[in-house]
Scaffold this motif. Sequence first.
Motif, PDB file in Angstrom:
ATOM      1  N   SER A  96       0.827  -1.206   0.000  1.00  0.00           N
ATOM      2  CA  SER A  96       0.000   0.000   0.000  1.00  0.00           C
ATOM      3  C   SER A  96       0.860   1.253   0.000  1.00  0.00           C
ATOM      4  O   SER A  96       0.545   2.241  -0.660  1.00  0.00           O
ATOM      5  N   ARG A  97       1.985   1.219   0.720  1.00  0.00           N
ATOM      6  CA  ARG A  97       2.873   2.382   0.758  1.00  0.00           C
ATOM      7  C   ARG A  97       3.616   2.577  -0.557  1.00  0.00           C
ATOM      8  O   ARG A  97       4.114   3.664  -0.831  1.00  0.00           O
ATOM      9  N   ALA A  98       3.687   1.537  -1.375  1.00  0.00           N
ATOM     10  CA  ALA A  98       4.366   1.666  -2.671  1.00  0.00           C
ATOM     11  C   ALA A  98       3.539   2.451  -3.672  1.00  0.00           C
ATOM     12  O   ALA A  98       4.059   2.898  -4.691  1.00  0.00           O
ATOM     13  N   SER A  99       2.258   2.635  -3.399  1.00  0.00           N
ATOM     14  CA  SER A  99       1.377   3.325  -4.335  1.00  0.00           C
ATOM     15  C   SER A  99       1.389   4.826  -4.072  1.00  0.00           C
ATOM     16  O   SER A  99       1.417   5.272  -2.926  1.00  0.00           O
ATOM     17  N   GLY A 100       1.326   5.597  -5.139  1.00  0.00           N
ATOM     18  CA  GLY A 100       1.211   7.043  -5.008  1.00  0.00           C
ATOM     19  C   GLY A 100      -0.224   7.516  -5.006  1.00  0.00           C
ATOM     20  O   GLY A 100      -0.482   8.704  -4.810  1.00  0.00           O
ATOM     21  N   ASN A 101      -1.167   6.614  -5.222  1.00  0.00           N
ATOM     22  CA  ASN A 101      -2.581   6.955  -5.255  1.00  0.00           C
ATOM     23  C   ASN A 101      -3.185   6.700  -3.871  1.00  0.00           C
ATOM     24  O   ASN A 101      -3.265   5.543  -3.419  1.00  0.00           O
ATOM     25  N   LEU A 102      -3.603   7.767  -3.186  1.00  0.00           N
ATOM     26  CA  LEU A 102      -4.093   7.616  -1.811  1.00  0.00           C
ATOM     27  C   LEU A 102      -5.410   6.862  -1.747  1.00  0.00           C
ATOM     28  O   LEU A 102      -5.693   6.177  -0.762  1.00  0.00           O
ATOM     29  N   ALA A 103      -6.229   6.980  -2.799  1.00  0.00           N
ATOM     30  CA  ALA A 103      -7.476   6.214  -2.825  1.00  0.00           C
ATOM     31  C   ALA A 103      -7.177   4.720  -2.881  1.00  0.00           C
ATOM     32  O   ALA A 103      -7.845   3.909  -2.226  1.00  0.00           O
ATOM     33  N   PHE A 104      -6.162   4.345  -3.661  1.00  0.00           N
ATOM     34  CA  PHE A 104      -5.771   2.939  -3.738  1.00  0.00           C
ATOM     35  C   PHE A 104      -5.188   2.473  -2.407  1.00  0.00           C
ATOM     36  O   PHE A 104      -5.432   1.344  -1.966  1.00  0.00           O
ATOM     37  N   ARG A 105      -4.405   3.323  -1.757  1.00  0.00           N
ATOM     38  CA  ARG A 105      -3.862   2.963  -0.447  1.00  0.00           C
ATOM     39  C   ARG A 105      -4.980   2.627   0.539  1.00  0.00           C
ATOM     40  O   ARG A 105      -4.881   1.662   1.308  1.00  0.00           O
ATOM     41  N   ALA A 106      -6.031   3.453   0.511  1.00  0.00           N
ATOM     42  CA  ALA A 106      -7.150   3.205   1.418  1.00  0.00           C
ATOM     43  C   ALA A 106      -7.800   1.855   1.120  1.00  0.00           C
ATOM     44  O   ALA A 106      -8.185   1.119   2.044  1.00  0.00           O
ATOM     45  N   LYS A 107      -7.918   1.506  -0.167  1.00  0.00           N
ATOM     46  CA  LYS A 107      -8.490   0.214  -0.541  1.00  0.00           C
ATOM     47  C   LYS A 107      -7.634  -0.935  -0.009  1.00  0.00           C
ATOM     48  O   LYS A 107      -8.145  -1.911   0.554  1.00  0.00           O
ATOM     49  N   VAL A 108      -6.312  -0.816  -0.180  1.00  0.00           N
ATOM     50  CA  VAL A 108      -5.418  -1.886   0.260  1.00  0.00           C
ATOM     51  C   VAL A 108      -5.425  -2.006   1.782  1.00  0.00           C
ATOM     52  O   VAL A 108      -5.357  -3.109   2.331  1.00  0.00           O
ATOM     53  N   GLU A 109      -5.500  -0.881   2.482  1.00  0.00           N
ATOM     54  CA  GLU A 109      -5.577  -0.940   3.941  1.00  0.00           C
ATOM     55  C   GLU A 109      -6.858  -1.632   4.397  1.00  0.00           C
ATOM     56  O   GLU A 109      -6.865  -2.361   5.395  1.00  0.00           O
ATOM     57  N   THR A 110      -7.944  -1.415   3.646  1.00  0.00           N
ATOM     58  CA  THR A 110      -9.185  -2.134   3.952  1.00  0.00           C
ATOM     59  C   THR A 110      -9.013  -3.624   3.725  1.00  0.00           C
ATOM     60  O   THR A 110      -9.492  -4.454   4.518  1.00  0.00           O
ATOM     61  N   VAL A 111      -8.332  -3.983   2.650  1.00  0.00           N
ATOM     62  CA  VAL A 111      -8.048  -5.399   2.370  1.00  0.00           C
ATOM     63  C   VAL A 111      -7.196  -5.994   3.482  1.00  0.00           C
ATOM     64  O   VAL A 111      -7.447  -7.109   3.959  1.00  0.00           O
ATOM     65  N   ARG A 112      -6.214  -5.233   3.927  1.00  0.00           N
ATOM     66  CA  ARG A 112      -5.343  -5.728   4.998  1.00  0.00           C
ATOM     67  C   ARG A 112      -6.132  -5.966   6.279  1.00  0.00           C
ATOM     68  O   ARG A 112      -5.936  -6.993   6.956  1.00  0.00           O
ATOM     69  N   ALA A 113      -7.012  -5.035   6.609  1.00  0.00           N
ATOM     70  CA  ALA A 113      -7.831  -5.208   7.820  1.00  0.00           C
ATOM     71  C   ALA A 113      -8.710  -6.457   7.708  1.00  0.00           C
ATOM     72  O   ALA A 113      -8.887  -7.204   8.689  1.00  0.00           O
ATOM     73  N   SER A 114      -9.258  -6.707   6.521  1.00  0.00           N
ATOM     74  CA  SER A 114     -10.096  -7.892   6.329  1.00  0.00           C
ATOM     75  C   SER A 114      -9.279  -9.174   6.466  1.00  0.00           C
ATOM     76  O   SER A 114      -9.735 -10.157   7.063  1.00  0.00           O
ATOM     77  N   VAL A 115      -8.053  -9.167   5.923  1.00  0.00           N
ATOM     78  CA  VAL A 115      -7.201 -10.358   6.017  1.00  0.00           C
ATOM     79  C   VAL A 115      -6.814 -10.627   7.463  1.00  0.00           C
ATOM     80  O   VAL A 115      -6.754 -11.784   7.899  1.00  0.00           O
ATOM     81  N   GLU A 116      -6.557  -9.579   8.218  1.00  0.00           N
ATOM     82  CA  GLU A 116      -6.163  -9.758   9.619  1.00  0.00           C
ATOM     83  C   GLU A 116      -7.293 -10.317  10.463  1.00  0.00           C
ATOM     84  O   GLU A 116      -7.051 -10.903  11.524  1.00  0.00           O
ATOM     85  N   THR A 117      -8.535 -10.159   9.996  1.00  0.00           N
ATOM     86  CA  THR A 117      -9.668 -10.751  10.720  1.00  0.00           C
ATOM     87  C   THR A 117      -9.933 -12.192  10.295  1.00  0.00           C
ATOM     88  O   THR A 117     -10.855 -12.814  10.824  1.00  0.00           O
ATOM     89  N   GLY A 118      -9.137 -12.716   9.354  1.00  0.00           N
ATOM     90  CA  GLY A 118      -9.274 -14.113   8.949  1.00  0.00           C
ATOM     91  C   GLY A 118      -9.905 -14.320   7.593  1.00  0.00           C
ATOM     92  O   GLY A 118     -10.079 -15.469   7.164  1.00  0.00           O
ATOM     93  N   ARG A 119     -10.237 -13.272   6.875  1.00  0.00           N
ATOM     94  CA  ARG A 119     -10.846 -13.415   5.562  1.00  0.00           C
ATOM     95  C   ARG A 119      -9.789 -13.775   4.521  1.00  0.00           C
ATOM     96  O   ARG A 119      -8.629 -13.368   4.628  1.00  0.00           O
TER      97      ARG A 119
END
Length: 411
Positions: free
Chosen positions: A301-324
Amino acid sequence: MPAFEYEALDERGRKSKGLITADSEYAARRELRSRSMAPLSLRSAENRQVARSGDGESLMDRLRAQDLSSRELMLITRQMSSLIGAGMPVAETLGLLAEQGARHHMKRVLLAVRGRVSEGARLSEAMQGFPRSFPAVYRAMVAAGEQAGGLDAVLARLADYLEKEEAVKNRITGALVYPVVLSVVALGVVALLMTFVVPKIAEQFTGMGMELPMLTQIMIGLSAALLVSWPFILAGLGALVVVTVLALRQTAIRTMFDGFLVRLPLLGGFLRQVEAARFARTMGILIESGSVLPEALGAASRASGNLAFRAKVETVRASVETGRGLSDALQASRWFPSLMLFMVAAGERSGALGEMFRRAADQMEQEIDGAVTVGLNLLEPGIILALGGVVVVIVLSILLPILQLNTLALG
């Protein structure tokens, strides 16, 4: 061993500057005196703080405090991969590259990193002192290679990745040179017509007392307005650029702007594809280097320069950390192409997630390369048609009154 930048007087009283490594500032000053040099000031090569009390960093010092460019980082990464793979210790590798460095700021960065490595820090930790020279995702990949015991292999993958990005950047830059020059020349011709030719023609026609065509009247009005208000137009454009740059430095505004860009027709789809390909390439390198999935997602997520994309990846990360599952979390973001989602799901089932990310990146990068080729091929004729149309309208506004005079004369 720490590195210091020095400013000293030699035997002839000439001022010289350079880099020196020593255990401490005192040892560095002693080493300079042993070389028959009188030290004027010392500053740490890592934090560039002036060692001499009461001295501030001058403007020229700040201008010289450059970071590594993308090309320099690419070359250093490739050389580190080769030397470390040949069995050379990391500290010696950095020292050798610093000696071969052609630019002062490259030596400064490499010697400072070597100093911290010599003191016992890992390479990724030593690079944290230069976050703009070594981006967060770069340091994350290096850390993953250190943990997995395959630093040379990770550096080789990083060098391949940086070389691909540099090649694409150079290709696009080279392809845009001609359209940019063409646009500047065409705009110069338009400005010349509007500020010199049209006013002269207007003087001739208005002196005859004839009724001018509507198109000619419009061009004369635009020309008069341009002659009077061009300083205000330039000032307004400059102010708009400054306000836009300052506004985009605000995280909330930048996120909204990036989200708007990716929703645009055609351009938005291309930008989403670019971000997805970079994400897949980064994830492939990190996972194959031994990073755990949440850490890899954070670095990607930090490799991206698009902040909207970063927010999407952070959401994905949160979902993965919950077991999804990763593929399910990526699909819920509604950003990534179907092919990539399918390959990620296959990688999860087969245990070859890193390889599948790498294959997905290869496929998407081929599609991006084709899209860039088509876009650049269409850009040049598009510019010619657009600016040619403007010139035709201006010329037509000049010819219409002449044709009208000829018609009246023949009548």
